[in-house]
Design an enzyme around this catalytic site. Structure first.
Site, PDB file in Angstrom:
ATOM      1  NE  ARG A  86      34.218  39.953  41.773  1.00  0.00           N
ATOM      2  CZ  ARG A  86      35.333  39.353  41.385  1.00  0.00           C
ATOM      3  NH1 ARG A  86      35.812  38.339  42.098  1.00  0.00           N
ATOM      4  NH2 ARG A  86      35.963  39.740  40.290  1.00  0.00           N
ATOM      5  CG  HIS A 125      40.068  38.479  46.827  1.00  0.00           C
ATOM      6  ND1 HIS A 125      39.100  39.428  46.609  1.00  0.00           N
ATOM      7  CD2 HIS A 125      40.093  37.722  45.693  1.00  0.00           C
ATOM      8  CE1 HIS A 125      38.581  39.274  45.404  1.00  0.00           C
ATOM      9  NE2 HIS A 125      39.177  38.239  44.827  1.00  0.00           N
ATOM     10  CD  GLU A 154      37.860  41.099  49.142  1.00  0.00           C
ATOM     11  OE1 GLU A 154      38.760  41.435  48.326  1.00  0.00           O
ATOM     12  OE2 GLU A 154      37.178  40.077  49.015  1.00  0.00           O
TER      13      GLU A 154
END
Length: 309
Positions: A227, A275, A256
């Site tokens: 994370r 990601h 993000e």
């Protein structure tokens, strides 16, 4: 309400096409009545972009089970769910092997010096003479630390052990057999590579910041596919640029999309992914597998796989 349990999705990920959702719905319909998105239902399916807390629970009075399509679950307010008597479960297996593959690829890129060699090749330079100065190491001769030994971290340990690495680990819940337990500071100071696989919670938020980075050995390969808020990304990039790290591989970021991507263009020893570590071509079907298994267990009154509350 229908005599059968009802299910509604409250979100979908960008990779989930209409065809994938339709295929998932067909499989789920064998066990429940699938309602349109965002309707109240007994079973609610969410993604990491769909927080569930007190406010959301007020809009879902029929809910008895919340299923997240993700491995991480920091978007779920577990105490609020428990107070309402709503169970929750996650889907860690759908992405497990893809995340392990991605983290391993980043570790190898760092240990083997792929970045400088690729950069030289793109400039038309045959960099064979530079090899002795690149600090190139083999996985078999390396000590790799794993932070977080849950579903993904344990699989990472198994893979690393099979490839001959010496594996150390840090997890308050303990480490599996064959993994040397050590404090985080010891991993950062003594391992050739450290890969993060811990969940995001109060104890892991900001786990590695400027003070921890200052204790890292400069030969360290540091990888985060867990994370974004576990690692101070700005501090890590600055530490790499100052020579405090050998390699930094990031798949997750505090915000993000990460707004500072252009600041790191061409930074030696740095690799950034959007990601993407958990994605693979079979992800939609794998997520459906876990959802169907959880729904089957719920309908049959059996223990939920990967239950959170």
């Amino acid at each position: 309400m229908s005599a059968r349990p009802t299910l509604s999705r409250w979100g979908r990920s960008p990779y989930e096409t209409d065809a994938a959702i339709a295929a998932e719905t067909a499989r789920l319909s064998a066990h429940v009545d699938v309602l349109p998105m965002h309707e109240d239902a007994e079973i609610i399916v969410v993604t990491s972009k769909d927080p569930i807390g007190t406010a959301e629970l007020a809009r879902m009075p029929s809910a008895r089970l919340v299923l997240t399509t993700t491995s991480g679950f920091d978007h779920l307010d577990l105490p609020a769910l428990a107070a309402r008597g709503v169970r929750a479960a996650r889907s860690p297996m759908a992405r497990r092997d893809a995340v392990v593959d991605a983290a391993l690829g980043l570790i190898l890129a760092g240990l083997r010096g792929f970045g400088p060699l690729d950069a030289a090749a793109r400039e038309g330079v045959w960099a064979r003479r530079a090899l002795p100065g690149l600090g190139m190491r083999t996985l078999r001769a390396s000590r790799v630390g794993i932070v977080g030994l849950g579903v993904i971290g344990r699989r990472m340990a198994t893979v690393l052990q099979a490839l001959g690495a010496e594996v150390w680990g840090h997890d308050p819940a303990g480490v599996p057999p064959g993994v040397e337990a050590a404090p985080l500071a010891t991993l950062l100071a003594r391992c050739d590579a450290v890969t993060l696989h811990c969940r995001l919670e109060r104890g892991s938020r900001g786990l590695i910041g400027p003070a921890e980075l200052a204790a890292c050995r400069p030969e360290l390969v540091l990888v985060n596919t867990a994370r974004g808020d576990v690692l101070d990304a700005r501090a890590a990039v600055s530490h790499l640029a100052a020579g405090g790290l050998h390699f930094l591989g990031l798949d997750v970021f505090p915000t993000e999309p990460w707004p500072e991507l252009d600041r790191t263009v061409g930074l030696p020893g740095y690799r950034a992914l959007p990601h993407a570590a958990g994605y693979h071509d079979g992800l939609s079907a794998a997520v459906a597998d876990e959802l169907v298994a959880a729904v089957e267990a719920h309908v049959a009154g059996q223990p939920l796989p990967h239950r959170l509350v």
